[in-house]
Enzyme design. Structure first.
Site, short mmCIF file in Angstrom:
data_model
loop_
_atom_site.label_atom_id
_atom_site.label_comp_id
_atom_site.label_asym_id
_atom_site.label_seq_id
_atom_site.Cartn_x
_atom_site.Cartn_y
_atom_site.Cartn_z
N GLY A 162 0.84 -1.19 0.00
CA GLY A 162 0.00 0.00 0.00
C GLY A 162 0.87 1.23 0.00
N GLN B 75 5.66 7.41 -1.34
CA GLN B 75 5.32 8.69 -1.98
C GLN B 75 6.52 9.62 -2.08
OE1 GLN B 75 2.21 9.57 0.82
NE2 GLN B 75 0.60 8.71 -0.47
N HIS C 7 1.71 20.35 9.23
CA HIS C 7 0.42 20.65 9.86
C HIS C 7 0.39 21.86 10.79
CE1 HIS C 7 -0.84 16.93 8.11
NE2 HIS C 7 -0.12 16.18 8.91
N GLU D 107 3.05 18.58 4.80
CA GLU D 107 1.62 18.62 4.63
C GLU D 107 1.10 19.86 5.36
OE1 GLU D 107 -0.23 15.02 5.87
OE2 GLU D 107 0.66 13.83 4.25
N TYR E 185 -4.47 20.08 8.12
CA TYR E 185 -5.71 19.48 7.60
C TYR E 185 -6.95 20.26 8.04
CZ TYR E 185 -3.36 15.01 6.40
OH TYR E 185 -2.57 14.02 5.85
#
Length: 591
Positions: free
Chosen positions: A174, A196, A466, A487, A490
């Site tokens: 995955g 990734q 974040h 990232e 969120y």
């Protein structure tokens, strides 16, 4: 007195305080002499397992299995474990779970051989390795069963000083989301699969499969994959400009414990150890205060003031005052991801404006009272030039939230000039183990992840995620970053809550307007605004227009489900990622 050790052509001079002075200054828990030639086992505490070849494979395997069972899903627990193998050969399978370190105790990886495997899998999460954090493998030779081993990980899971005599898989069928490989040799192929993004430094590869997914950076690596951005996701730098490898614990030929501190190297390609004896200095364990989680901050500071280095055994250290490093050359080395938690809003760790400090293998976990910062390297206004003997941070991780309703204004501040960052993950938690009660816009607030004010600071494998303002703010000149993964937060509840003046959102990587020289290679920023999918970030990277600022190979990605948009990659250039646009956008160079 002075103690002199010569390894690999490098001469190290270690100053030692008088025995009476040290004995008086140190906490009572250090009572009892220990010389550099002693072969006595230090008291590492109950959470360090030391194996030697005289033990049966069944006995060792039983311990490994027991530790993995306890740690496989223990993402936010307080347990910390180190698995240490003395020189020799072992027939075992080691699965590595959360907050677990496996390491060989040889001076070079070939001193300890594992015939079987050293692996991180994602069976606990149905093959999804995007939460396989906080674990590490170091200083081993591995002969993998069947010729293939697996290190399916995401952030804060370094694979260092490993000689793998086979193929390495970086996923478990995955997605996996960001890893760090350094000072290693892989005899077979590296198969990234669903990885990734990935960073590789000063390693020797046989081959690399595929063209990468989003962002893969190779610095000072032999036989790196070919191809040019943006056709492939690779960024390649032939030589590492300046690096010191991570310090590590080892047992010498006489059976005495020492800590090896690798030498500073410049313009290098390949590992530090393949040519034979690595360059650096060995510090006897008697030069260290071997700390336990029961030690207070006052006791740790007393050891530092007495001229000791710190070896932090596994566990969580509750600090009611700042650990202050004021002596040049001090080593702070954590085992088993030893964790520092600041209480009452203090800064957990800070250094003076001194050269050569090495901090390695620790997690700083924010407390429930907001700290001005979790760690600070050098005081505000630090002015000394430390480029000849820089402070270096290796596998240093910072976390705000997830374990508790924690908060901090800033993660890491770097004021000292010349500092090297060698794998940092600075994380405002986006999830927890209690259905979201320990994370949220007002639950675990934190404004800025990293602030770099020092000049000539170099980062390798930098992960910042974040935060509610700038993820990284770079105010110093002549900075360099090799690989950046980010990232955005969120959880902005709406656009008004996430505005930087008239700009929608905050840049993931901000170079200050008065900076005149900066270089960055292989940077990625991703959005997933899952609280309000109408939120937009105007750009991921924001830099001034100056001739000395050059940004190479940048990518933005919307993580799916139409959850928000990054409108431009850098300043007003580059396409949109997300919304009604493409999933990703790339820029090869700016300007």
């Amino acid at each position: 007195m002075k103690r002199r050790t010569v390894i690999g052509g490098a001469t190290a001079v270690v100053a030692a305080a008088g025995a009476a002075t040290v004995a008086q200054a140190l906490p009572s828990t250090t009572a009892g002499p220990n010389t550099s030639t002693s072969t006595a086992e230090p008291d590492f505490g109950a959470h360090v397992h030391v194996f030697d070849p005289s033990m049966s494979s069944a006995q060792i395997q039983s311990t490994l299995d027991s530790v993995f069972k306890a740690q496989e899903t223990n993402q936010f627990g307080d347990e910390r474990v180190a698995l240490l193998f003395k020189p020799g050969s072992y027939d075992v399978t080691a699965k590595i779970g959360f907050f677990t370190q496996i390491a060989g105790l040889g001076l070079v990886p070939g001193k300890v051989t594992i015939n079987g495997s050293v692996q991180a899998d994602a069976d606990w999460f149905d093959g999804n390795a995007t939460q396989n954090f906080w674990r590490c493998a170091e200083n081993l030779t591995v002969n993998p069963t069947g010729g293939v081993d697996m290190w399916a990980v995401s952030q804060a899971a370094p694979y260092r000083r490993i000689h793998l005599k086979g193929t390495l898989a970086l996923d478990d069928g995955g997605w996996s989301s960001g890893g760090f490989l350094a000072d290693s040799k892989i005899d077979g192929a590296v198969n990234p699969g669903g990885q990734q993004q990935w960073f590789t430094r000063n390693s020797t590869l046989n081959s690399w499969s595929g063209n990468g997914n989003w962002n893969a950076v190779f610095v000072g690596t032999k036989n790196h994959p070919k191809g040019n951005w943006p056709d492939v996701a690779f960024t390649r730098i032939g030589k590492t400009p300046v690096i010191r490898e991570k310090p590590f614990l080892y047992v010498d030929d006489a059976g005495a414990y020492q800590v090896f501190v690798p030498a500073l190297r410049t313009a290098v390609n390949g590992t530090s150890w393949e040519s034979g004896s690595p360059a650096g200095e060995s510090l006897p364990i008697s030069d260290f205060f071997v700390a336990q989680p029961t030690n207070t901050a006052a006791e740790l500071n007393a050891a530092l003031q007495a001229g000791k280095h710190l070896l932090l055994t596994p566990g969580v250290y509750q600090l009611d005052r700042t650990l202050s490093v004021n002596r040049s050359g001090t080593v702070i080395l954590g085992l088993g991801l030893a964790t520092l938690t600041p209480l009452n809003g203090v800064i957990a760790l800070e250094t003076a404006d001194v050269p050569g400090v090495k901090i390695a293998g620790i997690l700083i976990d924010a407390g429930t009272t907001s700290s001005y910062a979790l760690a600070r390297i050098g005081p505000k206004g630090a002015s000394a030039d430390h480029t000849a003997d820089p402070t270096s941070l290796h596998d240093v991780f910072l976390r705000v939230g997830g374990h508790s309703k924690a908060r901090a204004e800033r993660g890491l501040i770097i004021n000292n000039h010349g500092t090297i960052g060698d794998h940092l993950w600075i994380w405002r938690a986006d999830h927890d183990d209690s259905g979201g009660s320990k994370t949220g816009w007002s639950v675990n607030p934190a404004k800025v992840g990293l602030i770099v004010s020092g000049d000539d600071v170099t980062m390798y494998g930098l992960f910042v995620e974040h935060f509610q303002g700038y993820q990284t703010r770079w105010d110093g000149d002549r900075g360099r970053t090799y690989f950046y993964q980010n990232e955005m937060p969120y959880d902005p509840p709406n656009q008004d809550a996430w505005m930087n003046g008239t700009t929608r959102g905050y840049a993931a990587y901000k170079v200050a307007d008065d900076v005149t020289s900066h270089q960055a290679y292989g940077l990625g920023s991703y959005c997933y605004f899952n609280v309000n999918n109408s939120v937009v970030a105007d750009h991921a990277f924001e830099v001034p227009k100056a001739s000395g600022i050059v940004m190479h190979n940048l990518v933005t990605v919307s993580l799916g489900g139409n959850q928000g948009t990054i409108a431009h990659v850098i300043n007003d250039q580059g396409g949109s990622a997300g919304g009604s646009g493409a999933m990703s956008a790339r820029v090869t160079a700016y300007p």
